[in-house]
Design an enzyme around this catalytic site. Structure first.
Site, PDB file in Angstrom:
ATOM      1  N   GLY A 141      27.785 -19.969  -1.841  1.00 57.60           N
ATOM      2  CA  GLY A 141      26.594 -19.187  -1.545  1.00 57.60           C
ATOM      3  C   GLY A 141      26.979 -17.883  -0.878  1.00 57.60           C
ATOM      4  N   TRP A 166      19.700 -22.707  -6.524  1.00 66.68           N
ATOM      5  CA  TRP A 166      18.811 -21.898  -5.678  1.00 66.68           C
ATOM      6  C   TRP A 166      18.417 -20.619  -6.394  1.00 66.68           C
ATOM      7  CZ3 TRP A 166      17.020 -24.822  -2.087  1.00 66.68           C
ATOM      8  CH2 TRP A 166      17.846 -25.750  -1.453  1.00 66.68           C
ATOM      9  N   ARG A 247      18.027  -6.328  -0.978  1.00 64.99           N
ATOM     10  CA  ARG A 247      18.012  -6.395   0.497  1.00 64.99           C
ATOM     11  C   ARG A 247      17.200  -5.232   1.067  1.00 64.99           C
ATOM     12  NH1 ARG A 247      24.552  -7.533   0.913  1.00 64.99           N
ATOM     13  NH2 ARG A 247      24.473  -9.765   0.392  1.00 64.99           N
ATOM     14  N   GLN A 283      -1.773 -12.300  31.092  1.00 65.66           N
ATOM     15  CA  GLN A 283      -0.525 -11.539  31.081  1.00 65.66           C
ATOM     16  C   GLN A 283       0.485 -12.041  30.045  1.00 65.66           C
ATOM     17  OE1 GLN A 283       0.909 -11.374  35.107  1.00 65.66           O
ATOM     18  NE2 GLN A 283      -0.532  -9.772  35.669  1.00 65.66           N
ATOM     19  N   MET A 341       0.694 -18.520  19.864  1.00 69.51           N
ATOM     20  CA  MET A 341      -0.542 -18.014  20.476  1.00 69.51           C
ATOM     21  C   MET A 341      -1.798 -18.629  19.851  1.00 69.51           C
ATOM     22  SD  MET A 341       0.178 -14.004  21.130  1.00 69.51           S
ATOM     23  CE  MET A 341      -1.505 -13.685  21.615  1.00 69.51           C
ATOM     24  N   GLU A 367      19.845 -13.650   0.181  1.00 67.82           N
ATOM     25  CA  GLU A 367      20.249 -12.226   0.122  1.00 67.82           C
ATOM     26  C   GLU A 367      21.232 -11.882   1.232  1.00 67.82           C
ATOM     27  OE1 GLU A 367      19.776 -10.068  -2.022  1.00 67.82           O
ATOM     28  OE2 GLU A 367      17.996 -10.602  -3.185  1.00 67.82           O
ATOM     29  N   HIS A 370      21.840 -14.121   7.945  1.00 66.07           N
ATOM     30  CA  HIS A 370      21.882 -13.285   9.151  1.00 66.07           C
ATOM     31  C   HIS A 370      23.338 -13.123   9.615  1.00 66.07           C
ATOM     32  CE1 HIS A 370      20.115 -11.679  12.894  1.00 66.07           C
ATOM     33  NE2 HIS A 370      21.121 -12.285  13.496  1.00 66.07           N
ATOM     34  N   ASP A 371      24.088 -14.219   9.565  1.00 62.39           N
ATOM     35  CA  ASP A 371      25.491 -14.169  10.026  1.00 62.39           C
ATOM     36  C   ASP A 371      26.325 -13.262   9.124  1.00 62.39           C
ATOM     37  OD1 ASP A 371      24.707 -16.131  11.826  1.00 62.39           O
ATOM     38  OD2 ASP A 371      25.363 -17.769  10.525  1.00 62.39           O
TER      39      ASP A 371
END
Ligand code: TGC
Ligand code: FAD
Length: 389
Positions: A141, A166, A247, A283, A341, A367, A370-371
């Site tokens: 991958g 995938w 990307r 707050q 929230m 795509e 993150h690493d």
């Protein structure tokens, strides 16, 4: 009242009238035609509202930034805004357009012969031919250079064997762009999905990106004529060049998902009464909304400058990595905070934040994870390659 886009830094003023019109048109399409049918597709296991494909084509959403061949020929800011609005609806919607335009039409446009461009690009722009992009394999991958899929020359054709996993739109595609190892290096092949020996199967059980078809491709002695080989690129830079395009779209798309979550959380904070006062008067919720608005604003500015670099020909792929990595990361944090929230209401599909949150888990992975983007930027900064260890 419909969606209200956050524009804290008056970025609207930076857009041309044409860019605003494109954005508003896609926003309207998403609100009026996509959102009403989305939830049923999310509840089903992995389906996309295919009936919207002709409308998407009419709006020029396939290969929007390609010139000629019936494509809209937009600049990259307008194209980015298209991706933002599609992903504000759902990452699966943006994926559909990204895969068709950036991963399937772009390689034909960039690496294809004139004959291939004439044959495939116009019907793809019209949404009559749907493509898929087969790079990832079960064991490769993040490191596609290790792929096992092979293409062996046989007279005036090629014989392909291997498995791709995938793959977005694999079972609905008419044409698969398959990347395979040849004696000379990795090359791209236009595989018609009705070829003998080609099989695609849906992958089931996804928690994420449910309004999108994800598939596995099996190629068993699939014979592809030489005229279906992409002639103008050899090596990993071929598929990686396509990924840069996709990307880029994701960097903008993630901002759209984050804007949808912020809008939902802000409204909810004004309407929901807790301890006899609006949630938004407290707050901690204000701190969350401030975080969201600040990160969205930063991501909007990153995308805008990225688009300017792309339009002026100064873009490097590591610029795209930074925006993809950052914008998806903050969008995911924003989606989580928005879901939080909303309290218990946040876990049902009357609200969008949790759907975006689980989608963004996929967007963080595909795509380039993150690493991987962290390491691409690290390599650019240091000149040292950390991928091997
Ligand atoms: P490396 O030595 O870095 O590069 C080989 C050649 O390619 C060039 N290059 C690029 N060119 C254009 N764009 C890029 N982003 C490029 N990155 C590298 C590079 O200059 C070199 O050219 P040359 O002329 O010297 O040969 O190759 P490496 O083997 O070290 O790999 C580096 C790494 C890990 C960054 C790369 O393999 C990578 O990006 N891995 C992540 C794989 C990935 O992103 N797969 C995505 C599959 S498609 C998908 O997920 C679709 S999701 C559906 C949707 O979008 O909605
Ligand atoms: P792996 O590469 O096994 O990574 C596992 C973990 O290891 C990750 O956290 C990763 O960051 C980390 N890791 C890997 N290498 C390193 C390293 N060197 N240093 C540090 N950490 C590392 N692919 C296509 O070709 N076409 C498509 O259309 C497509 N669509 C997709 C749709 C969906 C819904 C999904 C989920 C994926 C899709 N993909 C597609 C595949 C996607 O691109 C890959 O999943 C992605 O590139 C990561 O590969 P992997 O899943 O094998 O993870």
């Amino acid at each position: 009242m419909g969606f209200e886009a956050l524009d804290f830094y008056r970025i609207e003023d930076e857009l041309t009238e044409e860019e605003q019109i494109v954005r508003n048109t896609v926003r309207e399409f998403v609100d009026q035609e996509f959102m009403p049918v989305l939830v049923e597709h999310v509840r089903q296991d992995g389906s996309f509202p295919d009936e919207l494909v002709p409308k998407m084509a009419d709006l020029g959403l396939f290969g929007s930034n390609i010139q000629g061949y019936g494509c809209a020929g937009m600049n990259n800011i307008a194209y980015g805004l298209v991706m933002q609005e599609l992903e504000r609806g759902d990452s699966g919607l943006r994926s559909y357009a990204s895969v068709q335009g950036s991963l399937c039409m772009y390689p034909i446009y960039q690496y294809g012969s004139d004959k291939q461009k004439e044959r495939w690009l116009p019907p793809m722009a019209r949404g009559e031919v749907i493509g898929c992009f087969g790079l990832t394999e079960p064991d490769y991958g993040s490191n596609p250079g290790g792929m096992l899929t092979k293409a062996v020359r046989k007279g005036n054709s090629w014989v392909l064997n291997g498995t791709k996993r995938w793959i977005t739109n694999g079972t609905v595609a008419h044409l698969a762009i398959v990347w395979a190892k040849t004696e000379d290096g990795i090359q791209g092949f236009l595989v018609e999905t009705d070829s003998a020996g080609f099989e695609a199967r849906d992958m089931k059980g996804k928690f994420s990106l449910r309004a999108s078809v994800t598939s596995e491709l099996f190629l068993s002695d699939v014979e592809v004529p030489e005229e279906n080989r992409l002639p103008n690129v050899i090596g990993l830079k071929g598929p990686l060049g396509c990924l840069t395009q996709a990307r880029y779209g994701i960097a903008w798309g993630a901002v759209g998902a984050a804007m949808a979550c912020f809008d939902e959380a802000l409204r909810y904070s004004q309407e929901r009464i807790v301890f006899d006062r609006p949630l938004g008067s407290l707050q901690i919720p204000q701190q969350k909304l401030t975080f969201m608005a600040t990160e969205i604003t930063k991501a909007q500015l990153l995308s805008l400058q990225l688009g300017r670099l792309k339009d002026s020909g100064k873009l490097h792929h590591s610029h795209v990595s930074m925006a993809k990595m950052n914008n998806v990361d903050v969008a995911l944090q924003i989606a989580r905070q928005a879901r939080d929230m909303l309290g218990a209401n946040g876990i049902v599909d009357d609200y969008c934040s949790m759907r975006h949150m689980v989608n963004l888990e996929t967007v963080r992975t595909y795509e380039g994870t993150h690493d991987i983007h962290t390491l691409i930027i690290g390599r650019e900064l240091t000149g040292l390659d950390a991928f091997g260890g």
